[in-house]
Write an enzyme that holds these catalytic residues in place. Structure first.
Site, PDB file in Angstrom:
ATOM      1  N   LYS A   4      -7.386  63.874 -17.332  1.00 50.10           N
ATOM      2  CA  LYS A   4      -5.967  63.622 -17.633  1.00 50.10           C
ATOM      3  C   LYS A   4      -5.899  62.324 -18.429  1.00 50.10           C
ATOM      4  CE  LYS A   4      -1.863  65.397 -16.834  1.00 50.10           C
ATOM      5  NZ  LYS A   4      -1.451  66.799 -16.651  1.00 50.10           N
ATOM      6  N   ASP A  12       1.677  67.320 -21.796  1.00 47.31           N
ATOM      7  CA  ASP A  12       2.234  67.114 -20.450  1.00 47.31           C
ATOM      8  C   ASP A  12       3.596  66.457 -20.709  1.00 47.31           C
ATOM      9  OD1 ASP A  12       1.465  67.158 -17.410  1.00 47.31           O
ATOM     10  OD2 ASP A  12       2.299  65.167 -17.680  1.00 47.31           O
TER      11      ASP A  12
HETATM   12  P1  NDP Z   1       8.570  67.757 -20.345  1.00 49.22           P
HETATM   13  O1  NDP Z   1       8.397  66.393 -20.882  1.00 49.22           O
HETATM   14  O2  NDP Z   1       8.687  68.887 -21.272  1.00 49.22           O
HETATM   15  O3  NDP Z   1       9.803  67.805 -19.341  1.00 49.22           O
HETATM   16  C1  NDP Z   1       9.885  66.988 -18.225  1.00 49.22           C
HETATM   17  C2  NDP Z   1      11.230  67.177 -17.577  1.00 49.22           C
HETATM   18  O4  NDP Z   1      11.276  66.434 -16.373  1.00 49.22           O
HETATM   19  C3  NDP Z   1      12.381  66.679 -18.423  1.00 49.22           C
HETATM   20  O5  NDP Z   1      13.508  67.425 -18.117  1.00 49.22           O
HETATM   21  C4  NDP Z   1      12.501  65.227 -17.958  1.00 49.22           C
HETATM   22  O6  NDP Z   1      13.773  64.674 -18.195  1.00 49.22           O
HETATM   23  C5  NDP Z   1      12.263  65.389 -16.491  1.00 49.22           C
HETATM   24  N1  NDP Z   1      11.703  64.140 -15.925  1.00 49.22           N
HETATM   25  C6  NDP Z   1      10.682  63.404 -16.389  1.00 49.22           C
HETATM   26  N2  NDP Z   1      10.478  62.320 -15.631  1.00 49.22           N
HETATM   27  C7  NDP Z   1      11.406  62.377 -14.673  1.00 49.22           C
HETATM   28  C8  NDP Z   1      11.736  61.538 -13.588  1.00 49.22           C
HETATM   29  N3  NDP Z   1      11.051  60.414 -13.341  1.00 49.22           N
HETATM   30  N4  NDP Z   1      12.751  61.939 -12.788  1.00 49.22           N
HETATM   31  C9  NDP Z   1      13.423  63.093 -13.026  1.00 49.22           C
HETATM   32  N5  NDP Z   1      13.161  63.905 -14.051  1.00 49.22           N
HETATM   33  C10 NDP Z   1      12.190  63.545 -14.848  1.00 49.22           C
HETATM   34  O7  NDP Z   1       7.330  67.975 -19.347  1.00 49.22           O
HETATM   35  P2  NDP Z   1       6.740  69.336 -18.795  1.00 49.22           P
HETATM   36  O8  NDP Z   1       7.822  70.328 -18.570  1.00 49.22           O
HETATM   37  O9  NDP Z   1       5.585  69.685 -19.627  1.00 49.22           O
HETATM   38  O10 NDP Z   1       6.148  68.854 -17.398  1.00 49.22           O
HETATM   39  C11 NDP Z   1       6.927  68.868 -16.196  1.00 49.22           C
HETATM   40  C12 NDP Z   1       5.997  68.800 -15.003  1.00 49.22           C
HETATM   41  O11 NDP Z   1       5.113  69.931 -15.027  1.00 49.22           O
HETATM   42  C13 NDP Z   1       5.082  67.587 -14.925  1.00 49.22           C
HETATM   43  O12 NDP Z   1       4.845  67.269 -13.578  1.00 49.22           O
HETATM   44  C14 NDP Z   1       3.783  68.086 -15.553  1.00 49.22           C
HETATM   45  O13 NDP Z   1       2.667  67.337 -15.125  1.00 49.22           O
HETATM   46  C15 NDP Z   1       3.762  69.494 -14.983  1.00 49.22           C
HETATM   47  N6  NDP Z   1       2.928  70.444 -15.700  1.00 49.22           N
HETATM   48  C16 NDP Z   1       3.121  70.707 -17.025  1.00 49.22           C
HETATM   49  C17 NDP Z   1       2.342  71.648 -17.654  1.00 49.22           C
HETATM   50  C18 NDP Z   1       2.590  72.055 -19.066  1.00 49.22           C
HETATM   51  O14 NDP Z   1       1.945  73.019 -19.511  1.00 49.22           O
HETATM   52  N7  NDP Z   1       3.495  71.424 -19.792  1.00 49.22           N
HETATM   53  C19 NDP Z   1       1.235  72.323 -16.957  1.00 49.22           C
HETATM   54  C20 NDP Z   1       1.177  72.043 -15.543  1.00 49.22           C
HETATM   55  C21 NDP Z   1       1.972  71.113 -14.969  1.00 49.22           C
HETATM   56  P3  NDP Z   1      13.986  63.672 -19.436  1.00 49.22           P
HETATM   57  O15 NDP Z   1      14.172  64.555 -20.630  1.00 49.22           O
HETATM   58  O16 NDP Z   1      15.200  62.916 -19.064  1.00 49.22           O
HETATM   59  O17 NDP Z   1      12.774  62.809 -19.534  1.00 49.22           O
END
Ligand code: NDP
Length: 448
Positions: free
Chosen positions: A129, A169
């Protein structure tokens, strides 16, 4: 049993003493160590070979300076990382996160989760990571590009198609992967599958964008089937509005469920008529705006400041898809009080350990992240395969493969639950099934 419990306890104490400030990493170590005791019992050689001590120590950590110039001409300096945690079963594989909260503890926690997740996928990929405390929010495309180019100017020397293959991510989507890939190619002269999540015109895989969200629903379908629940017309609460959340909502809707929420880090939207996904995509993917804009168009929908309130919305199924520790004990109590039956994790470790314990105590079916969200990295590994053979598979081929992988992960997880006497505890099952595979590979490869 006592002997192995003591061994696990000693390893955890060692981690806490060595890195007292790394709370997220300690939490993940604790969660894994608590559930793999039966595996340690069955394999006394692991203790002799100090396998746990090696498992929780990264093979390598790279930490570096990322200087870049903003649009005002001012020099900015961020910190970059790559944690190469474990390569026992394949090249390091795991995303890059760009978010101000990024630090070594969070990346070691994510890299450790990634080892087990990647093992569960059945594909030949190790765990890693990386990322930076850079915040892409509010930055221009040019600023993001200059940052990505500087980040890759150091990272390129540590990665490669058969060495370490990063992906996206939080904060790293198609735009960032494109800039990172361009700079890697420019420095090395290599056109190779060194990153996944690439654009479709330069080696990306169809269905990679959808993979984590779709995979989550394929896994959840298995959980629902065994619980005798039909997803049709069930109310689903989703947190987040990023890549994982959007495609989880899309697949849940295709399966006939009614998704009533989504959120970002400022607040959440509740739409009793069901989330208008085209609008969410427009707000978050196209305009990169805030989710509160949703209610400008849908007058019956409500916007609430703060994201925790999303768990107060009554539902049958909850899918946390935003970030770590977003669902705590209070949220778990509220969900249980309102009748939730299934919780499956799209984000990495969104539920705190006490929230998970509360779900399990109250017979809520719980699908842990390392199993339920493995679809993203699985299709990333399929992207690596396509790059190696210089071919592109159709959307249906990749999606069918993804579904098979998620079904298989569920089977492996429940089989491990049976084998080691943890029936119904999918978290323990996922930890044990993933760990055995990696531990056996480490055992076979000697003391490295
Ligand atoms: P994105 O950046 O596309 O989206 C993240 C989302 O979560 C946004 O809506 C963001 O809001 C919100 N967010 C981020 N930080 C916080 C916080 N501290 N409190 C509340 N909301 C928050 O990321 P992903 O969708 O790719 O990833 C989301 C999760 O899934 C993570 O945990 C990631 O590790 C996990 N994941 C992702 C994968 C992937 O293929 N993308 C694979 C496996 C796991 P805002 O726009 O306001 O920042």
């Amino acid at each position: 049993m006592a002997d192995m419990k003591a061994y696990a306890k000693k390893v955890l104490a060692g981690i806490e003493a060595k890195d007292p400030d790394q709370k997220e990493f300690q939490n993940t170590a604790k969660e894994i160590l608590q559930s793999i005791i039966p595996v340690l019992e069955a394999h006394p050689e692991y203790k002799e070979e100090k396998l746990l001590e090696r498992f929780f120590e990264p093979e390598r950590v790279v930490m570096f300076r990322v200087p870049w110039v903003d649009d005002k001409g001012e020099l900015q300096v961020n910190r970059g990382f790559r944690v190469q945690m474990n390569s026992a079963i394949g090249p390091y594989k795991g995303g890059l996160r760009f978010h101000p909260s990024v630090n070594l503890s969070i990346l070691k926690f994510l890299a450790t989760e990634q080892i087990l997740k990647n093992a569960l996928s059945g594909l030949p990929i190790g765990g890693g990571k990386g990322g930076s405390d850079f915040d892409p929010k509010g930055k221009s495309d040019n600023e993001v590009m200059r940052f990505c180019q500087s980040f890759m100017t150091e990272l390129y020397r540590h990665i490669g198609a058969d060495i370490d293959v990063p992906a996206g991510d939080i904060g790293v989507g198609g735009r960032e992967i494109g800039y990172l890939y361009g700079q890697y190619k420019r420095i090395t002269g290599l056109y190779e599958g060194v990153l996944t999540g690439k654009g479709l015109t330069f080696g990306g895989s169809l269905a990679r964008t959808e993979a984590t969200g779709y995979g989550l629903l394929y896994f959840t379908s298995n959980v629902l089937r065994d619980a005798g629940i039909d997803i049709k017309d069930k109310t689903v609460v989703v947190s987040g509005a990023g890549n994982v959340a959007i495609y989880a909502i899309e697949k849940a809707q295709q399966m006939g469920a009614k998704v009533v929420t989504c959120s970002d880090s400022s607040g959440y939207v509740y739409d009793p008529d069901g989330i208008d996904l085209a609008l969410v995509k427009d707000i978050k993917e196209v305009r990169r705006a805030r989710i509160k804009e949703y209610v400008k168009k849908h007058k019956k929908a409500e916007y609430h400041e703060g994201c925790k309130g999303v768990w107060n919305v009554p539902c049958d199924i909850a899918l946390p898809c935003a970030t770590q520790n977003e669902l705590d004990l209070d949220a778990a109590k509220e969900l249980v009080k309102n009748g939730v039956k299934v919780v499956c994790e799209g984000a990495n470790m969104p539920s705190t350990l006490d929230a998970i314990a509360y779900f399990q105590k109250h017979k809520v079916k719980f699908g842990p992240a390392k199993a339920a969200n493995a679809g993203g990295v699985s299709v990333s590994a399929l992207e690596m395969s396509q790059n190696s053979e210089r071919l592109s598979w159709t959307f249906e081929e990749v999606d069918n493969y993804l579904k098979r992988i998620m079904d298989d992960i569920y089977k492996k997880t429940t089989a491990a639950c049976e084998e080691y006497g943890a029936k119904g505890d999918l978290l323990a099952g996922a930890n044990m099934a993933g760990f055995v595979k990696v531990a056996n590979a480490m055992h076979a490869q000697g003391w490295v």
